[in-house]
Structures are given as structure tokens and as C-alpha cells.
Design a protein around this motif. Structure first.
Motif, PDB file in Angstrom:
ATOM      1  N   SER A   2       0.836  -1.196   0.000  1.00  0.00           N
ATOM      2  CA  SER A   2       0.000   0.000   0.000  1.00  0.00           C
ATOM      3  C   SER A   2       0.874   1.249   0.000  1.00  0.00           C
ATOM      4  O   SER A   2       1.915   1.297   0.651  1.00  0.00           O
ATOM      5  CB  SER A   2      -0.914   0.013   1.221  1.00  0.00           C
ATOM      6  N   LYS A   3       0.425   2.259  -0.760  1.00  0.00           N
ATOM      7  CA  LYS A   3       1.237   3.470  -0.843  1.00  0.00           C
ATOM      8  C   LYS A   3       1.145   4.270   0.447  1.00  0.00           C
ATOM      9  O   LYS A   3       0.159   4.201   1.185  1.00  0.00           O
ATOM     10  CB  LYS A   3       0.822   4.330  -2.035  1.00  0.00           C
ATOM     11  N   ARG A   4       2.196   5.041   0.674  1.00  0.00           N
ATOM     12  CA  ARG A   4       2.269   5.843   1.886  1.00  0.00           C
ATOM     13  C   ARG A   4       1.231   6.952   1.862  1.00  0.00           C
ATOM     14  O   ARG A   4       0.941   7.534   0.821  1.00  0.00           O
ATOM     15  CB  ARG A   4       3.673   6.451   2.024  1.00  0.00           C
ATOM     16  N   ARG A   6       0.370  10.619   2.602  1.00  0.00           N
ATOM     17  CA  ARG A   6       1.037  11.905   2.787  1.00  0.00           C
ATOM     18  C   ARG A   6       0.138  12.827   3.597  1.00  0.00           C
ATOM     19  O   ARG A   6      -1.072  12.899   3.352  1.00  0.00           O
ATOM     20  CB  ARG A   6       1.351  12.540   1.431  1.00  0.00           C
ATOM     21  N   GLU A 273       0.350  10.444 -13.243  1.00  0.00           N
ATOM     22  CA  GLU A 273       0.653   9.818 -11.963  1.00  0.00           C
ATOM     23  C   GLU A 273       1.684  10.614 -11.163  1.00  0.00           C
ATOM     24  O   GLU A 273       1.963  10.291 -10.013  1.00  0.00           O
ATOM     25  CB  GLU A 273       1.147   8.390 -12.177  1.00  0.00           C
ATOM     26  N   LYS A 276      -0.089  14.671  -7.135  1.00  0.00           N
ATOM     27  CA  LYS A 276      -0.552  14.131  -5.861  1.00  0.00           C
ATOM     28  C   LYS A 276      -1.814  14.886  -5.437  1.00  0.00           C
ATOM     29  O   LYS A 276      -1.916  16.103  -5.614  1.00  0.00           O
ATOM     30  CB  LYS A 276       0.521  14.273  -4.775  1.00  0.00           C
ATOM     31  N   ASP A 392      -3.717  10.724  -2.547  1.00  0.00           N
ATOM     32  CA  ASP A 392      -2.361  10.424  -2.078  1.00  0.00           C
ATOM     33  C   ASP A 392      -2.131  10.793  -0.626  1.00  0.00           C
ATOM     34  O   ASP A 392      -1.091  10.463  -0.056  1.00  0.00           O
ATOM     35  CB  ASP A 392      -1.355  11.165  -2.955  1.00  0.00           C
ATOM     36  N   ARG A 421       1.783   2.913   7.055  1.00  0.00           N
ATOM     37  CA  ARG A 421       1.175   3.814   6.083  1.00  0.00           C
ATOM     38  C   ARG A 421       1.776   5.213   6.074  1.00  0.00           C
ATOM     39  O   ARG A 421       1.540   5.978   5.125  1.00  0.00           O
ATOM     40  CB  ARG A 421      -0.347   3.917   6.322  1.00  0.00           C
TER      41      ARG A 421
END
Length: 454
Positions: A2-4, A6, A273, A276, A392, A421
Motif C-alpha cells: 500500500s502506498k504511503r 502523505r 501519476e 498528488k 495520495d 502507512r
């Protein structure tokens, strides 16, 4: 993997920004916005939570659309009084090492030549941690007090902003070579004149003929944010923005906006992409869900229904006091922030939005979802938004400043770290490195066109 997630902290140098009336809460210290120690404390809190940035919003005129006067805005402290968001940044940078600062400045009321120097100065002083939230300003009161007879029409403001961006790109990217400053004591030369050139811009709105006043900073162009989601705003964001701020209450609406701006970026020849997206989000958290619900009810008891309508009247350029409070709001073109009008009309057809419903709904968290619960409950919701909305991260608002940000850092951030995360330590030296991995703009960004070719 999973993407972080922000995280940005969201504030304005005022007592009433997204939560109107809550300055009266006994835990609120929002009135300390006039004190430098308040802002340095906020910066330290956010850096302790490894937030990417503090995003400081701004308004350039009093909110006088509601009832045609400023009285309600003054009584409730709705974005008036307000101080300049640029001035505390140096102090906050001095007490932090990594936190970035995204500051709102309007293209309509700045001159690009002087503005380019301001932002380069801040990028120097923060060592590459400065970002710019590009706005065109919607308030009629700003136009009256800053040299115009009336507000410039919505789409024309964006046309002017396009040329503004061209000028500052030329100043930031093309006027000085990286090696222009030689600082040769032996030769008695600080700057090699052959490595500095005038920008020679002659356009419809601006004439800037000479060299940039500042030597290049580490990022040159600050990290660029934008928040417009009208047709013109989305096209502008697709061309210029690296980060996009969203105001929407539902994940489906957020995903539509994300898709809209990504399509605009693709049409502009950019990698969609690389952008953000950050929806405004208010979090009310406590150790348990029950305690959080009680805290939210306490907060809501201080919210001002009328003050909220005064804020939204100004944003949408519609006097909501003149409408039947229980009649549904219909979409109209305005010279205000059209995305705000769409937010309560065409973008969410599942709700019936009346002025009364708007005032009650935005009391604690105007502009985005209000997440109420334990750290685990809040983290679950943030992860759901990441997945369902294709965003994001989040602009975390603070309804009871600075307690809201402190609660988030103390309670939610440890849970997000446990889940992997959010980061425990910052990565990268500059703000842009955290976005793209490099301090300078990407090659597909329009600023790169103006880079000095060797």
C-alpha cells in the motif's frame, strides 16, 4: 504494498477558517495566530508527526457577500481578521529541519517579478522546503481594495494566471545558470555576467524585461499546488500543479475530480501519476469511539450556523441569506469558486442541499469529510479514502487549534505508523524530492521548457 499516506497540516492565519465559531471552545488557542510562538509550536507538532507540509491558506478581502456586509464574518471571526501567511514561514523553518511550507498567494494581485524573488528567498531560507498554492482569488472585496473596479471574470483570471506562470518560470528557471555565482576572491568576481540573462517577456498582462534579482535556490521553482476544480481550474492544475487540494465530502466525488485533473495533465503532455491529490479532512479523535463522538458533540455545540453561511456565501459568490433557507440550492455560474458551488449541487446528486443544511453540515469541518473515532477507526477511514478516492494523502484541518493537530499526531500517527502507512523518518532533503525524487521540476513540466540550455 500500500502506498504511503502523505499528510499536510491545514491552517489560515485567522481564528475562523474551516470550522466557524469553534474559537470560542475553551481548548482553542486560535486567537494566538498573531503570536510567533504559536506558529513555531504548530510547526514542531507537525514535524513530530512527519507531516510533509504545513499548508497555509489565505484570503485577500473581508467576507461581505452574506447580507451584503461584513458584520457576520467579523462577529464570528470568519477569515477576518487575518494576517499575511508568508511572514511566519522563516521562523517556522528555523525551528524545524524537514517540514515543508505550502503558502497561498494569488496571481491576480501579485506582480510576477517581485513575487519570484519572495519565493526564491523563502526557498533559500528553508533550504528547499517551500511550496506555492496558486490561486486566482474569488473575492469581490479583494478586487475593490487591490486596485480593480470589480472582480476579473473567472476564466479570464485563469488566462492571466497562465501568463503569470510563464513569467515566473522564466525568472526561476531561465535567467541564471546553476554556476553563475562563482565567488572568486582571486579574480574579484562574485557573479559571472555571461551566465545571467534577461528574460525579455512582453505579453498581454506583463512586461518583464530584465534578469531575475535572486540567484537560483535549490528547487528553483517551488513545489506547485493548486485547488481549482472548475473546468478552467482543472485544466490549469493539469498543466502546472504537482499537488492538488480537493474539497469534497464523498470518495466518489473525489475520484471524479482526481480523474478530471489527471486527464487534463495527460492532455498537457505530463505523466498524470506524477500529480498528488489531497482532500481537506477534519479528524476528531480520542482513545475510544465513544469518547471521540462526545468530543465531536462538544465541538459542534460551539459551531456557528450563520458564520458558516457567511464563509460559504463568499466562496461561492452567492448571498445565501437572500435564499429560502429550506429551498434546495441550484447550480449557477458565478465568478466565485465554482468548485464550491458544484460541491453542493451537481457533484453530489444524492443530497438535497439547502442553505440551512449547508450551514449545519460544515459547522465543524467545512470543505471535506469529518472523521470521528478512535485511532483505529480514523486510520480505517483514511485508508478507505486512499483506496476508494485514488488520493495520495490529506490536508488535515484543525478545528480547535492547535489541539486538533496535536491529537492527530499523538493518537492517529502512531496507528498509521504501526500499519506502515506513514513514514517514521523523513526521506529527501527538499520538499520536491518527497514528491518526485528530485529537487528540480520534472522534464514534462512546463517550467522545464524555460531551463537555461547549455
Amino acid at each position: 504494498m500500500s502506498k504511503r499516506i502523505r499528510l499536510n497540516g491545514l491552517r489560515q492565519s485567522t481564528v475562523g477558517h474551516t470550522a466557524i465559531g469553534l474559537w470560542r471552545h475553551p481548548d482553542s488557542r486560535a486567537h494566538e495566530y498573531r503570536e510567533l510562538a504559536h506558529w513555531t509550536e504548530v510547526a514542531r507538532i507537525l514535524e513530530r508527526g512527519t507531516f510533509d507540509t504545513l499548508f497555509v491558506a489565505d484570503a485577500l478581502g473581508p467576507l461581505d457577500t452574506y447580507q451584503g456586509k461584513v458584520d457576520v464574518a467579523l462577529r464570528d471571526g470568519v477569515q477576518t481578521p487575518t494576517d499575511d501567511p508568508l511572514l511566519p514561514i522563516s521562523a517556522m523553518a528555523a525551528v524545524t529541519e524537514h517540514l515543508g511550507f505550502a503558502v497561498t498567494v494569488s496571481t491576480t494581485y501579485e506582480q510576477p517579478y517581485g513575487f519570484a524573488r519572495k519565493m526564491t528567498t523563502l526557498d533559500h531560507l528553508t533550504k528547499g522546503r517551500i511550496g506555492w498554492n496558486i490561486v486566482t482569488s474569488a473575492l469581490e472585496s479583494a478586487a475593490r481594495n487591490l486596485g480593480l473596479d470589480r472582480q476579473i471574470p473567472h476564466d479570464e483570471r485563469y488566462a492571466q494566471a497562465e501568463e503569470f506562470m510563464e513569467v515566473v518560470y522564466k525568472l526561476w528557471e531561465g535567467s541564471w545558470r546553476d554556476d553563475a555565482v562563482v565567488r572568486s576572491v582571486e579574480d574579484g568576481v562574485f557573479v559571472d555576467p555571461s551566465r545571467v540573462r534577461p528574460v525579455r517577456h512582453e505579453g498581454e498582462y506583463y512586461k518583464v524585461r530584465d534578469i531575475a534579482l535572486s540567484e537560483p535556490s535549490v528547487q528553483r521553482t517551488p513545489v506547485l499546488f493548486q485547488a481549482g476544480t472548475s473546468r478552467a481550474g482543472s485544466a490549469f492544475a493539469g498543466r502546472h500543479a504537482e499537488g492538488v487540494f480537493l474539497s469534497t465530502y464523498e470518495t466518489a466525488g473525489a475520484r471524479r475530480l482526481v480523474t478530471q485533473v489527471k486527464d487534463a495533465a495527460r492532455a498537457a503532455g505530463r505523466d498524470p501519476e506524477s500529480l498528488k491529490f489531497f482532500p481537506i479532512t477534519t479528524v476528531v479523535v480520542a482513545e475510544t469511539d465513544a469518547e471521540a463522538r462526545a468530543k465531536y458533540a462538544d465541538y459542534a455545540s460551539y459551531a456557528s450556523w450563520e458564520g458558516s453561511l457567511a464563509r460559504w456565501s463568499a466562496l461561492m459568490q452567492i448571498d445565501l441569506s437572500a435564499l429560502d433557507p429550506d429551498k434546495p440550492l441550484e447550480y449557477v455560474d458565478t465568478d466565485g469558486i465554482r468548485g464550491m458551488v458544484e460541491l453542493f449541487t451537481t457533484l453530489d446528486p444524492t443530497r438535497t442541499w439547502t442553505p440551512r443544511a449547508i450551514g449545519e453540515f460544515v459547522g465543524v469541518g467545512g470543505g471535506g469529510p469529518v472523521l470521528v473515532g478512535s485511532p483505529a477507526t480514523v486510520a480505517d477511514e483514511l485508508e478507505r479514502w486512499m483506496d476508494d478516492a485514488d488520493v495520495d494523502g490529506f490536508n488535515i484541518a484543525d478545528p480547535v487549534a492547535p489541539a486538533g493537530h496535536r491529537d492527530f499526531v499523538d493518537l492517529v500517527v502512531p496507528e498509521l505508523r504501526r500499519r506502515g502507512r506513514v513514514w517514521s523518518e523523513y526521506e529527501g532533503e527538499t520538499l520536491r524530492e518527497r514528491f518526485t525524487g528530485a529537487a528540480r521540476v520534472r522534464e514534462d513540466h512546463p517550467a522545464h521548457v524555460h531551463k537555461w540550455a547549455e
